[in-house]
Design a protein around this motif. Sequence first.
Motif, PDB file in Angstrom:
ATOM      1  N   PHE A 183      -0.727  13.865  10.384  1.00 43.28           N
ATOM      2  CA  PHE A 183      -1.739  13.120   9.768  1.00 43.28           C
ATOM      3  C   PHE A 183      -1.764  11.842  10.391  1.00 43.28           C
ATOM      4  O   PHE A 183      -0.853  11.117  10.112  1.00 43.28           O
ATOM      5  N   GLU A 184      -2.699  11.401  11.050  1.00 45.79           N
ATOM      6  CA  GLU A 184      -2.888   9.828  11.639  1.00 45.79           C
ATOM      7  C   GLU A 184      -4.012   9.170  10.934  1.00 45.79           C
ATOM      8  O   GLU A 184      -5.149   9.499  11.103  1.00 45.79           O
ATOM      9  N   SER A 185      -3.520   8.208   9.738  1.00 45.50           N
ATOM     10  CA  SER A 185      -4.579   7.551   9.066  1.00 45.50           C
ATOM     11  C   SER A 185      -5.389   6.680   9.901  1.00 45.50           C
ATOM     12  O   SER A 185      -4.937   6.026  10.751  1.00 45.50           O
ATOM     13  N   PRO A 186      -6.953   6.397   9.858  1.00 36.67           N
ATOM     14  CA  PRO A 186      -7.793   5.495  10.357  1.00 36.67           C
ATOM     15  C   PRO A 186      -7.367   3.976   9.934  1.00 36.67           C
ATOM     16  O   PRO A 186      -7.929   3.266  10.566  1.00 36.67           O
ATOM     17  N   LEU A 187      -6.674   4.152   9.064  1.00 37.28           N
ATOM     18  CA  LEU A 187      -6.433   2.638   8.299  1.00 37.28           C
ATOM     19  C   LEU A 187      -4.851   2.497   8.210  1.00 37.28           C
ATOM     20  O   LEU A 187      -4.293   2.534   7.127  1.00 37.28           O
ATOM     21  N   PRO A 188      -4.354   2.130   9.509  1.00 37.39           N
ATOM     22  CA  PRO A 188      -2.934   1.915   9.240  1.00 37.39           C
ATOM     23  C   PRO A 188      -2.609   0.685   8.769  1.00 37.39           C
ATOM     24  O   PRO A 188      -1.946  -0.172   9.595  1.00 37.39           O
ATOM     25  N   GLY A 189      -2.275   0.607   7.486  1.00 37.06           N
ATOM     26  CA  GLY A 189      -1.955  -0.699   6.963  1.00 37.06           C
ATOM     27  C   GLY A 189      -0.441  -0.993   6.943  1.00 37.06           C
ATOM     28  O   GLY A 189       0.394   0.065   6.992  1.00 37.06           O
ATOM     29  N   TRP A 190      -0.127  -2.206   6.645  1.00 34.00           N
ATOM     30  CA  TRP A 190       1.453  -2.184   6.448  1.00 34.00           C
ATOM     31  C   TRP A 190       2.163  -1.675   5.524  1.00 34.00           C
ATOM     32  O   TRP A 190       3.283  -1.441   5.706  1.00 34.00           O
ATOM     33  N   ASN A 191       1.461  -1.324   4.278  1.00 33.84           N
ATOM     34  CA  ASN A 191       2.197  -0.459   3.355  1.00 33.84           C
ATOM     35  C   ASN A 191       2.428   1.012   3.628  1.00 33.84           C
ATOM     36  O   ASN A 191       3.152   1.555   3.162  1.00 33.84           O
ATOM     37  N   SER A 192       1.682   1.373   4.734  1.00 36.03           N
ATOM     38  CA  SER A 192       1.979   2.768   5.385  1.00 36.03           C
ATOM     39  C   SER A 192       3.125   2.906   6.651  1.00 36.03           C
ATOM     40  O   SER A 192       3.419   3.754   7.237  1.00 36.03           O
ATOM     41  N   HIS A 193       3.573   1.462   6.831  1.00 34.11           N
ATOM     42  CA  HIS A 193       4.638   1.554   7.949  1.00 34.11           C
ATOM     43  C   HIS A 193       5.758   1.847   7.461  1.00 34.11           C
ATOM     44  O   HIS A 193       6.310   1.948   6.550  1.00 34.11           O
ATOM     45  N   THR A 194       6.749   2.594   8.572  1.00 37.04           N
ATOM     46  CA  THR A 194       7.626   3.022   8.391  1.00 37.04           C
ATOM     47  C   THR A 194       8.974   1.817   7.686  1.00 37.04           C
ATOM     48  O   THR A 194       9.730   2.185   7.125  1.00 37.04           O
ATOM     49  N   ASP A 195       8.562   0.689   8.275  1.00 37.13           N
ATOM     50  CA  ASP A 195       9.459  -0.435   7.838  1.00 37.13           C
ATOM     51  C   ASP A 195       8.402  -1.692   7.807  1.00 37.13           C
ATOM     52  O   ASP A 195       8.383  -2.467   8.399  1.00 37.13           O
ATOM     53  N   PRO A 196       7.858  -1.871   6.417  1.00 39.35           N
ATOM     54  CA  PRO A 196       6.815  -2.472   6.277  1.00 39.35           C
ATOM     55  C   PRO A 196       7.493  -4.241   6.249  1.00 39.35           C
ATOM     56  O   PRO A 196       6.572  -5.247   6.781  1.00 39.35           O
ATOM     57  N   PHE A 197       8.476  -4.373   6.081  1.00 43.36           N
ATOM     58  CA  PHE A 197       8.924  -5.647   5.775  1.00 43.36           C
ATOM     59  C   PHE A 197       9.661  -6.235   7.269  1.00 43.36           C
ATOM     60  O   PHE A 197       9.853  -7.450   7.570  1.00 43.36           O
ATOM     61  N   ALA A 198       9.670  -5.393   8.298  1.00 44.04           N
ATOM     62  CA  ALA A 198       9.918  -5.779   9.645  1.00 44.04           C
ATOM     63  C   ALA A 198       8.960  -6.741  10.136  1.00 44.04           C
ATOM     64  O   ALA A 198       9.083  -7.309  11.288  1.00 44.04           O
ATOM     65  N   MET A 199       7.651  -6.335   9.775  1.00 42.18           N
ATOM     66  CA  MET A 199       6.460  -7.128  10.219  1.00 42.18           C
ATOM     67  C   MET A 199       6.354  -6.720  11.619  1.00 42.18           C
ATOM     68  O   MET A 199       5.992  -7.842  12.635  1.00 42.18           O
ATOM     69  N   ASP A 200       6.409  -5.649  12.215  1.00 41.70           N
ATOM     70  CA  ASP A 200       6.585  -5.480  13.551  1.00 41.70           C
ATOM     71  C   ASP A 200       5.004  -5.265  14.011  1.00 41.70           C
ATOM     72  O   ASP A 200       4.135  -4.571  13.070  1.00 41.70           O
ATOM     73  N   ALA A 201       4.754  -5.816  15.218  1.00 45.34           N
ATOM     74  CA  ALA A 201       3.350  -5.618  15.581  1.00 45.34           C
ATOM     75  C   ALA A 201       2.894  -4.214  16.413  1.00 45.34           C
ATOM     76  O   ALA A 201       1.503  -4.202  16.070  1.00 45.34           O
ATOM     77  N   ALA A 202       3.792  -3.496  16.343  1.00 44.55           N
ATOM     78  CA  ALA A 202       3.470  -2.051  16.760  1.00 44.55           C
ATOM     79  C   ALA A 202       3.675  -1.116  15.507  1.00 44.55           C
ATOM     80  O   ALA A 202       4.504  -1.303  14.603  1.00 44.55           O
ATOM     81  N   TYR A 203       2.687  -0.313  15.178  1.00 44.37           N
ATOM     82  CA  TYR A 203       2.480   0.445  14.134  1.00 44.37           C
ATOM     83  C   TYR A 203       3.268   1.565  14.112  1.00 44.37           C
ATOM     84  O   TYR A 203       3.236   2.479  15.317  1.00 44.37           O
ATOM     85  N   ALA A 204       4.246   1.940  13.294  1.00 43.38           N
ATOM     86  CA  ALA A 204       5.092   3.049  13.173  1.00 43.38           C
ATOM     87  C   ALA A 204       4.741   3.690  11.936  1.00 43.38           C
ATOM     88  O   ALA A 204       5.358   3.419  10.751  1.00 43.38           O
ATOM     89  N   PRO A 205       4.099   5.090  11.672  1.00 45.07           N
ATOM     90  CA  PRO A 205       3.827   5.371  10.459  1.00 45.07           C
ATOM     91  C   PRO A 205       5.106   6.039   9.543  1.00 45.07           C
ATOM     92  O   PRO A 205       5.994   6.427  10.249  1.00 45.07           O
ATOM     93  N   ALA A 206       5.021   5.763   8.248  1.00 44.73           N
ATOM     94  CA  ALA A 206       5.972   6.191   7.480  1.00 44.73           C
ATOM     95  C   ALA A 206       6.030   7.665   7.348  1.00 44.73           C
ATOM     96  O   ALA A 206       5.194   8.459   7.954  1.00 44.73           O
ATOM     97  N   ASP A 207       7.142   8.340   6.929  1.00 41.16           N
ATOM     98  CA  ASP A 207       7.031   9.809   6.887  1.00 41.16           C
ATOM     99  C   ASP A 207       6.317  10.192   5.780  1.00 41.16           C
ATOM    100  O   ASP A 207       6.414   9.556   4.628  1.00 41.16           O
ATOM    101  N   GLY A 208       6.014  11.358   5.656  1.00 40.77           N
ATOM    102  CA  GLY A 208       5.358  12.107   4.549  1.00 40.77           C
ATOM    103  C   GLY A 208       4.125  11.533   4.247  1.00 40.77           C
ATOM    104  O   GLY A 208       3.200  10.721   4.822  1.00 40.77           O
ATOM    105  N   ILE A 209       3.938  11.592   2.707  1.00 39.65           N
ATOM    106  CA  ILE A 209       2.743  11.098   2.216  1.00 39.65           C
ATOM    107  C   ILE A 209       2.531   9.557   2.176  1.00 39.65           C
ATOM    108  O   ILE A 209       1.330   9.232   1.935  1.00 39.65           O
ATOM    109  N   LEU A 210       3.569   8.965   2.349  1.00 38.60           N
ATOM    110  CA  LEU A 210       3.394   7.504   2.364  1.00 38.60           C
ATOM    111  C   LEU A 210       2.308   7.012   3.383  1.00 38.60           C
ATOM    112  O   LEU A 210       2.062   5.710   3.369  1.00 38.60           O
ATOM    113  N   ARG A 211       2.270   7.809   4.439  1.00 37.33           N
ATOM    114  CA  ARG A 211       1.355   7.401   5.465  1.00 37.33           C
ATOM    115  C   ARG A 211      -0.109   7.250   5.138  1.00 37.33           C
ATOM    116  O   ARG A 211      -0.817   6.831   5.615  1.00 37.33           O
ATOM    117  N   GLY A 212      -0.280   7.798   3.609  1.00 39.01           N
ATOM    118  CA  GLY A 212      -1.496   7.752   3.327  1.00 39.01           C
ATOM    119  C   GLY A 212      -1.850   6.528   2.469  1.00 39.01           C
ATOM    120  O   GLY A 212      -2.903   5.984   2.296  1.00 39.01           O
TER     121      GLY A 212
END
Length: 421
Positions: free
Chosen positions: A261-290
Amino acid sequence: MSENQGPSGPREGAPGGEGRELAARARQLDAEDVLGVLRDRFVLDDTVYLDGNSLGALPRAVPGRIADVIAREWGELRIRSWTESGWWTAPERVGDKIAPLIGAAPGRVVVGDSTSVNIFKAVVGGVRMAGKGCTEILVDAATFPTDGYIARSAARMTGLAVRPVEPAGIAEEVTERTALALVNHVDYRTGELNDLPGITTALHSAGALAVWDLCHSAGALPVGLDAHHVDLAVGCTYKYLNGGPGAPAYLYVRESLQERFESPLPGWNSHTDPFAMDAAYAPADGILRGRVGTPDILSLLALEAALEAWDGVAVEDVRAKSLALTDLFLECVAAYVPAGRVRPVTPLDHRRRGSQVSLVCSGAGEVMDELIRRGVVGDFRHPDVLRFGFTPLYTSFADVERAAWMLGEVLGAPGASGAGG
């Protein structure tokens, strides 16, 4: 309240023999109702409230919980509440509370954003998972307007076309070019229950995904998302789940699809490491990517408290009462409303009925206004449909009988509107 009492005072005329029998039957059904004790979990008055399919009643647990959130968690703990009060994990925690009500295991539902936003996530995410060569999205031809708007926008963005299809015809209309179908489980206007298992199976047989809108079914009847292998689903929480006005919606993603599942709205709360503030998006595992952005904590925690009303409740019992309530209402309408004044458009067949009854009635808006003035609250849909929603957690059989009696009084009055076509 005696059998000669209306919802807001004495009835102008005592009911006849059939009416007395129906009133007595309503009282007996209430005495036998295993869910009747749940009514005390809600803030109610003498109004007959049959609009829970638009906005559920206030659960008693909510005001105190929100007062504590504001005064202590926000007022005293402040930023510490993201961790110490569990704010950060609320979207998936509340999702796990909703999951059993829609037939899902833990870890498959996340709460946040509006229904419209979640439909957008589900449709675009579904198209991205569809096979190559797909050119179309099927949309329930009688869908709630927003679903159609979102589907058409998603289609423009992904280069696909939208094709409206009657739900009953999806099995015949789906092709290898279909990416997915977006279908309402219950028709918002008529209350008709669509065949979720059958339609989902037909879509899968053609290689397409099934995306279901549960706004008018979750909390009123069993859904069985996992059992029927539904791919994606969305729903609101302010109707039968009683989460409050504007309560956040939810997104379901089948477990086997979550890593695709690739969300069209990849916000910081669905990042695998939200507080890293990485410029590159990496989705979290499981339902968190929603997840998308910062959770709407006040309404989210109000919803969490509201869901306490479901403690110890079996959805199967809710469905049984829903059908009994709607059966009694239809019987009382037939007995109390002058012949030819209304025509039911909600299916009589239990297999095709949601938890509302819709009646065609000319001048429906004026009729509903008068019902509300007399203490019976439903709503109407243009041009001529009266809608009555039945929330089994707090609707009584006496409510049902009184509402039908009052409808008969309104339509039997001099100058009352006649029946629609």
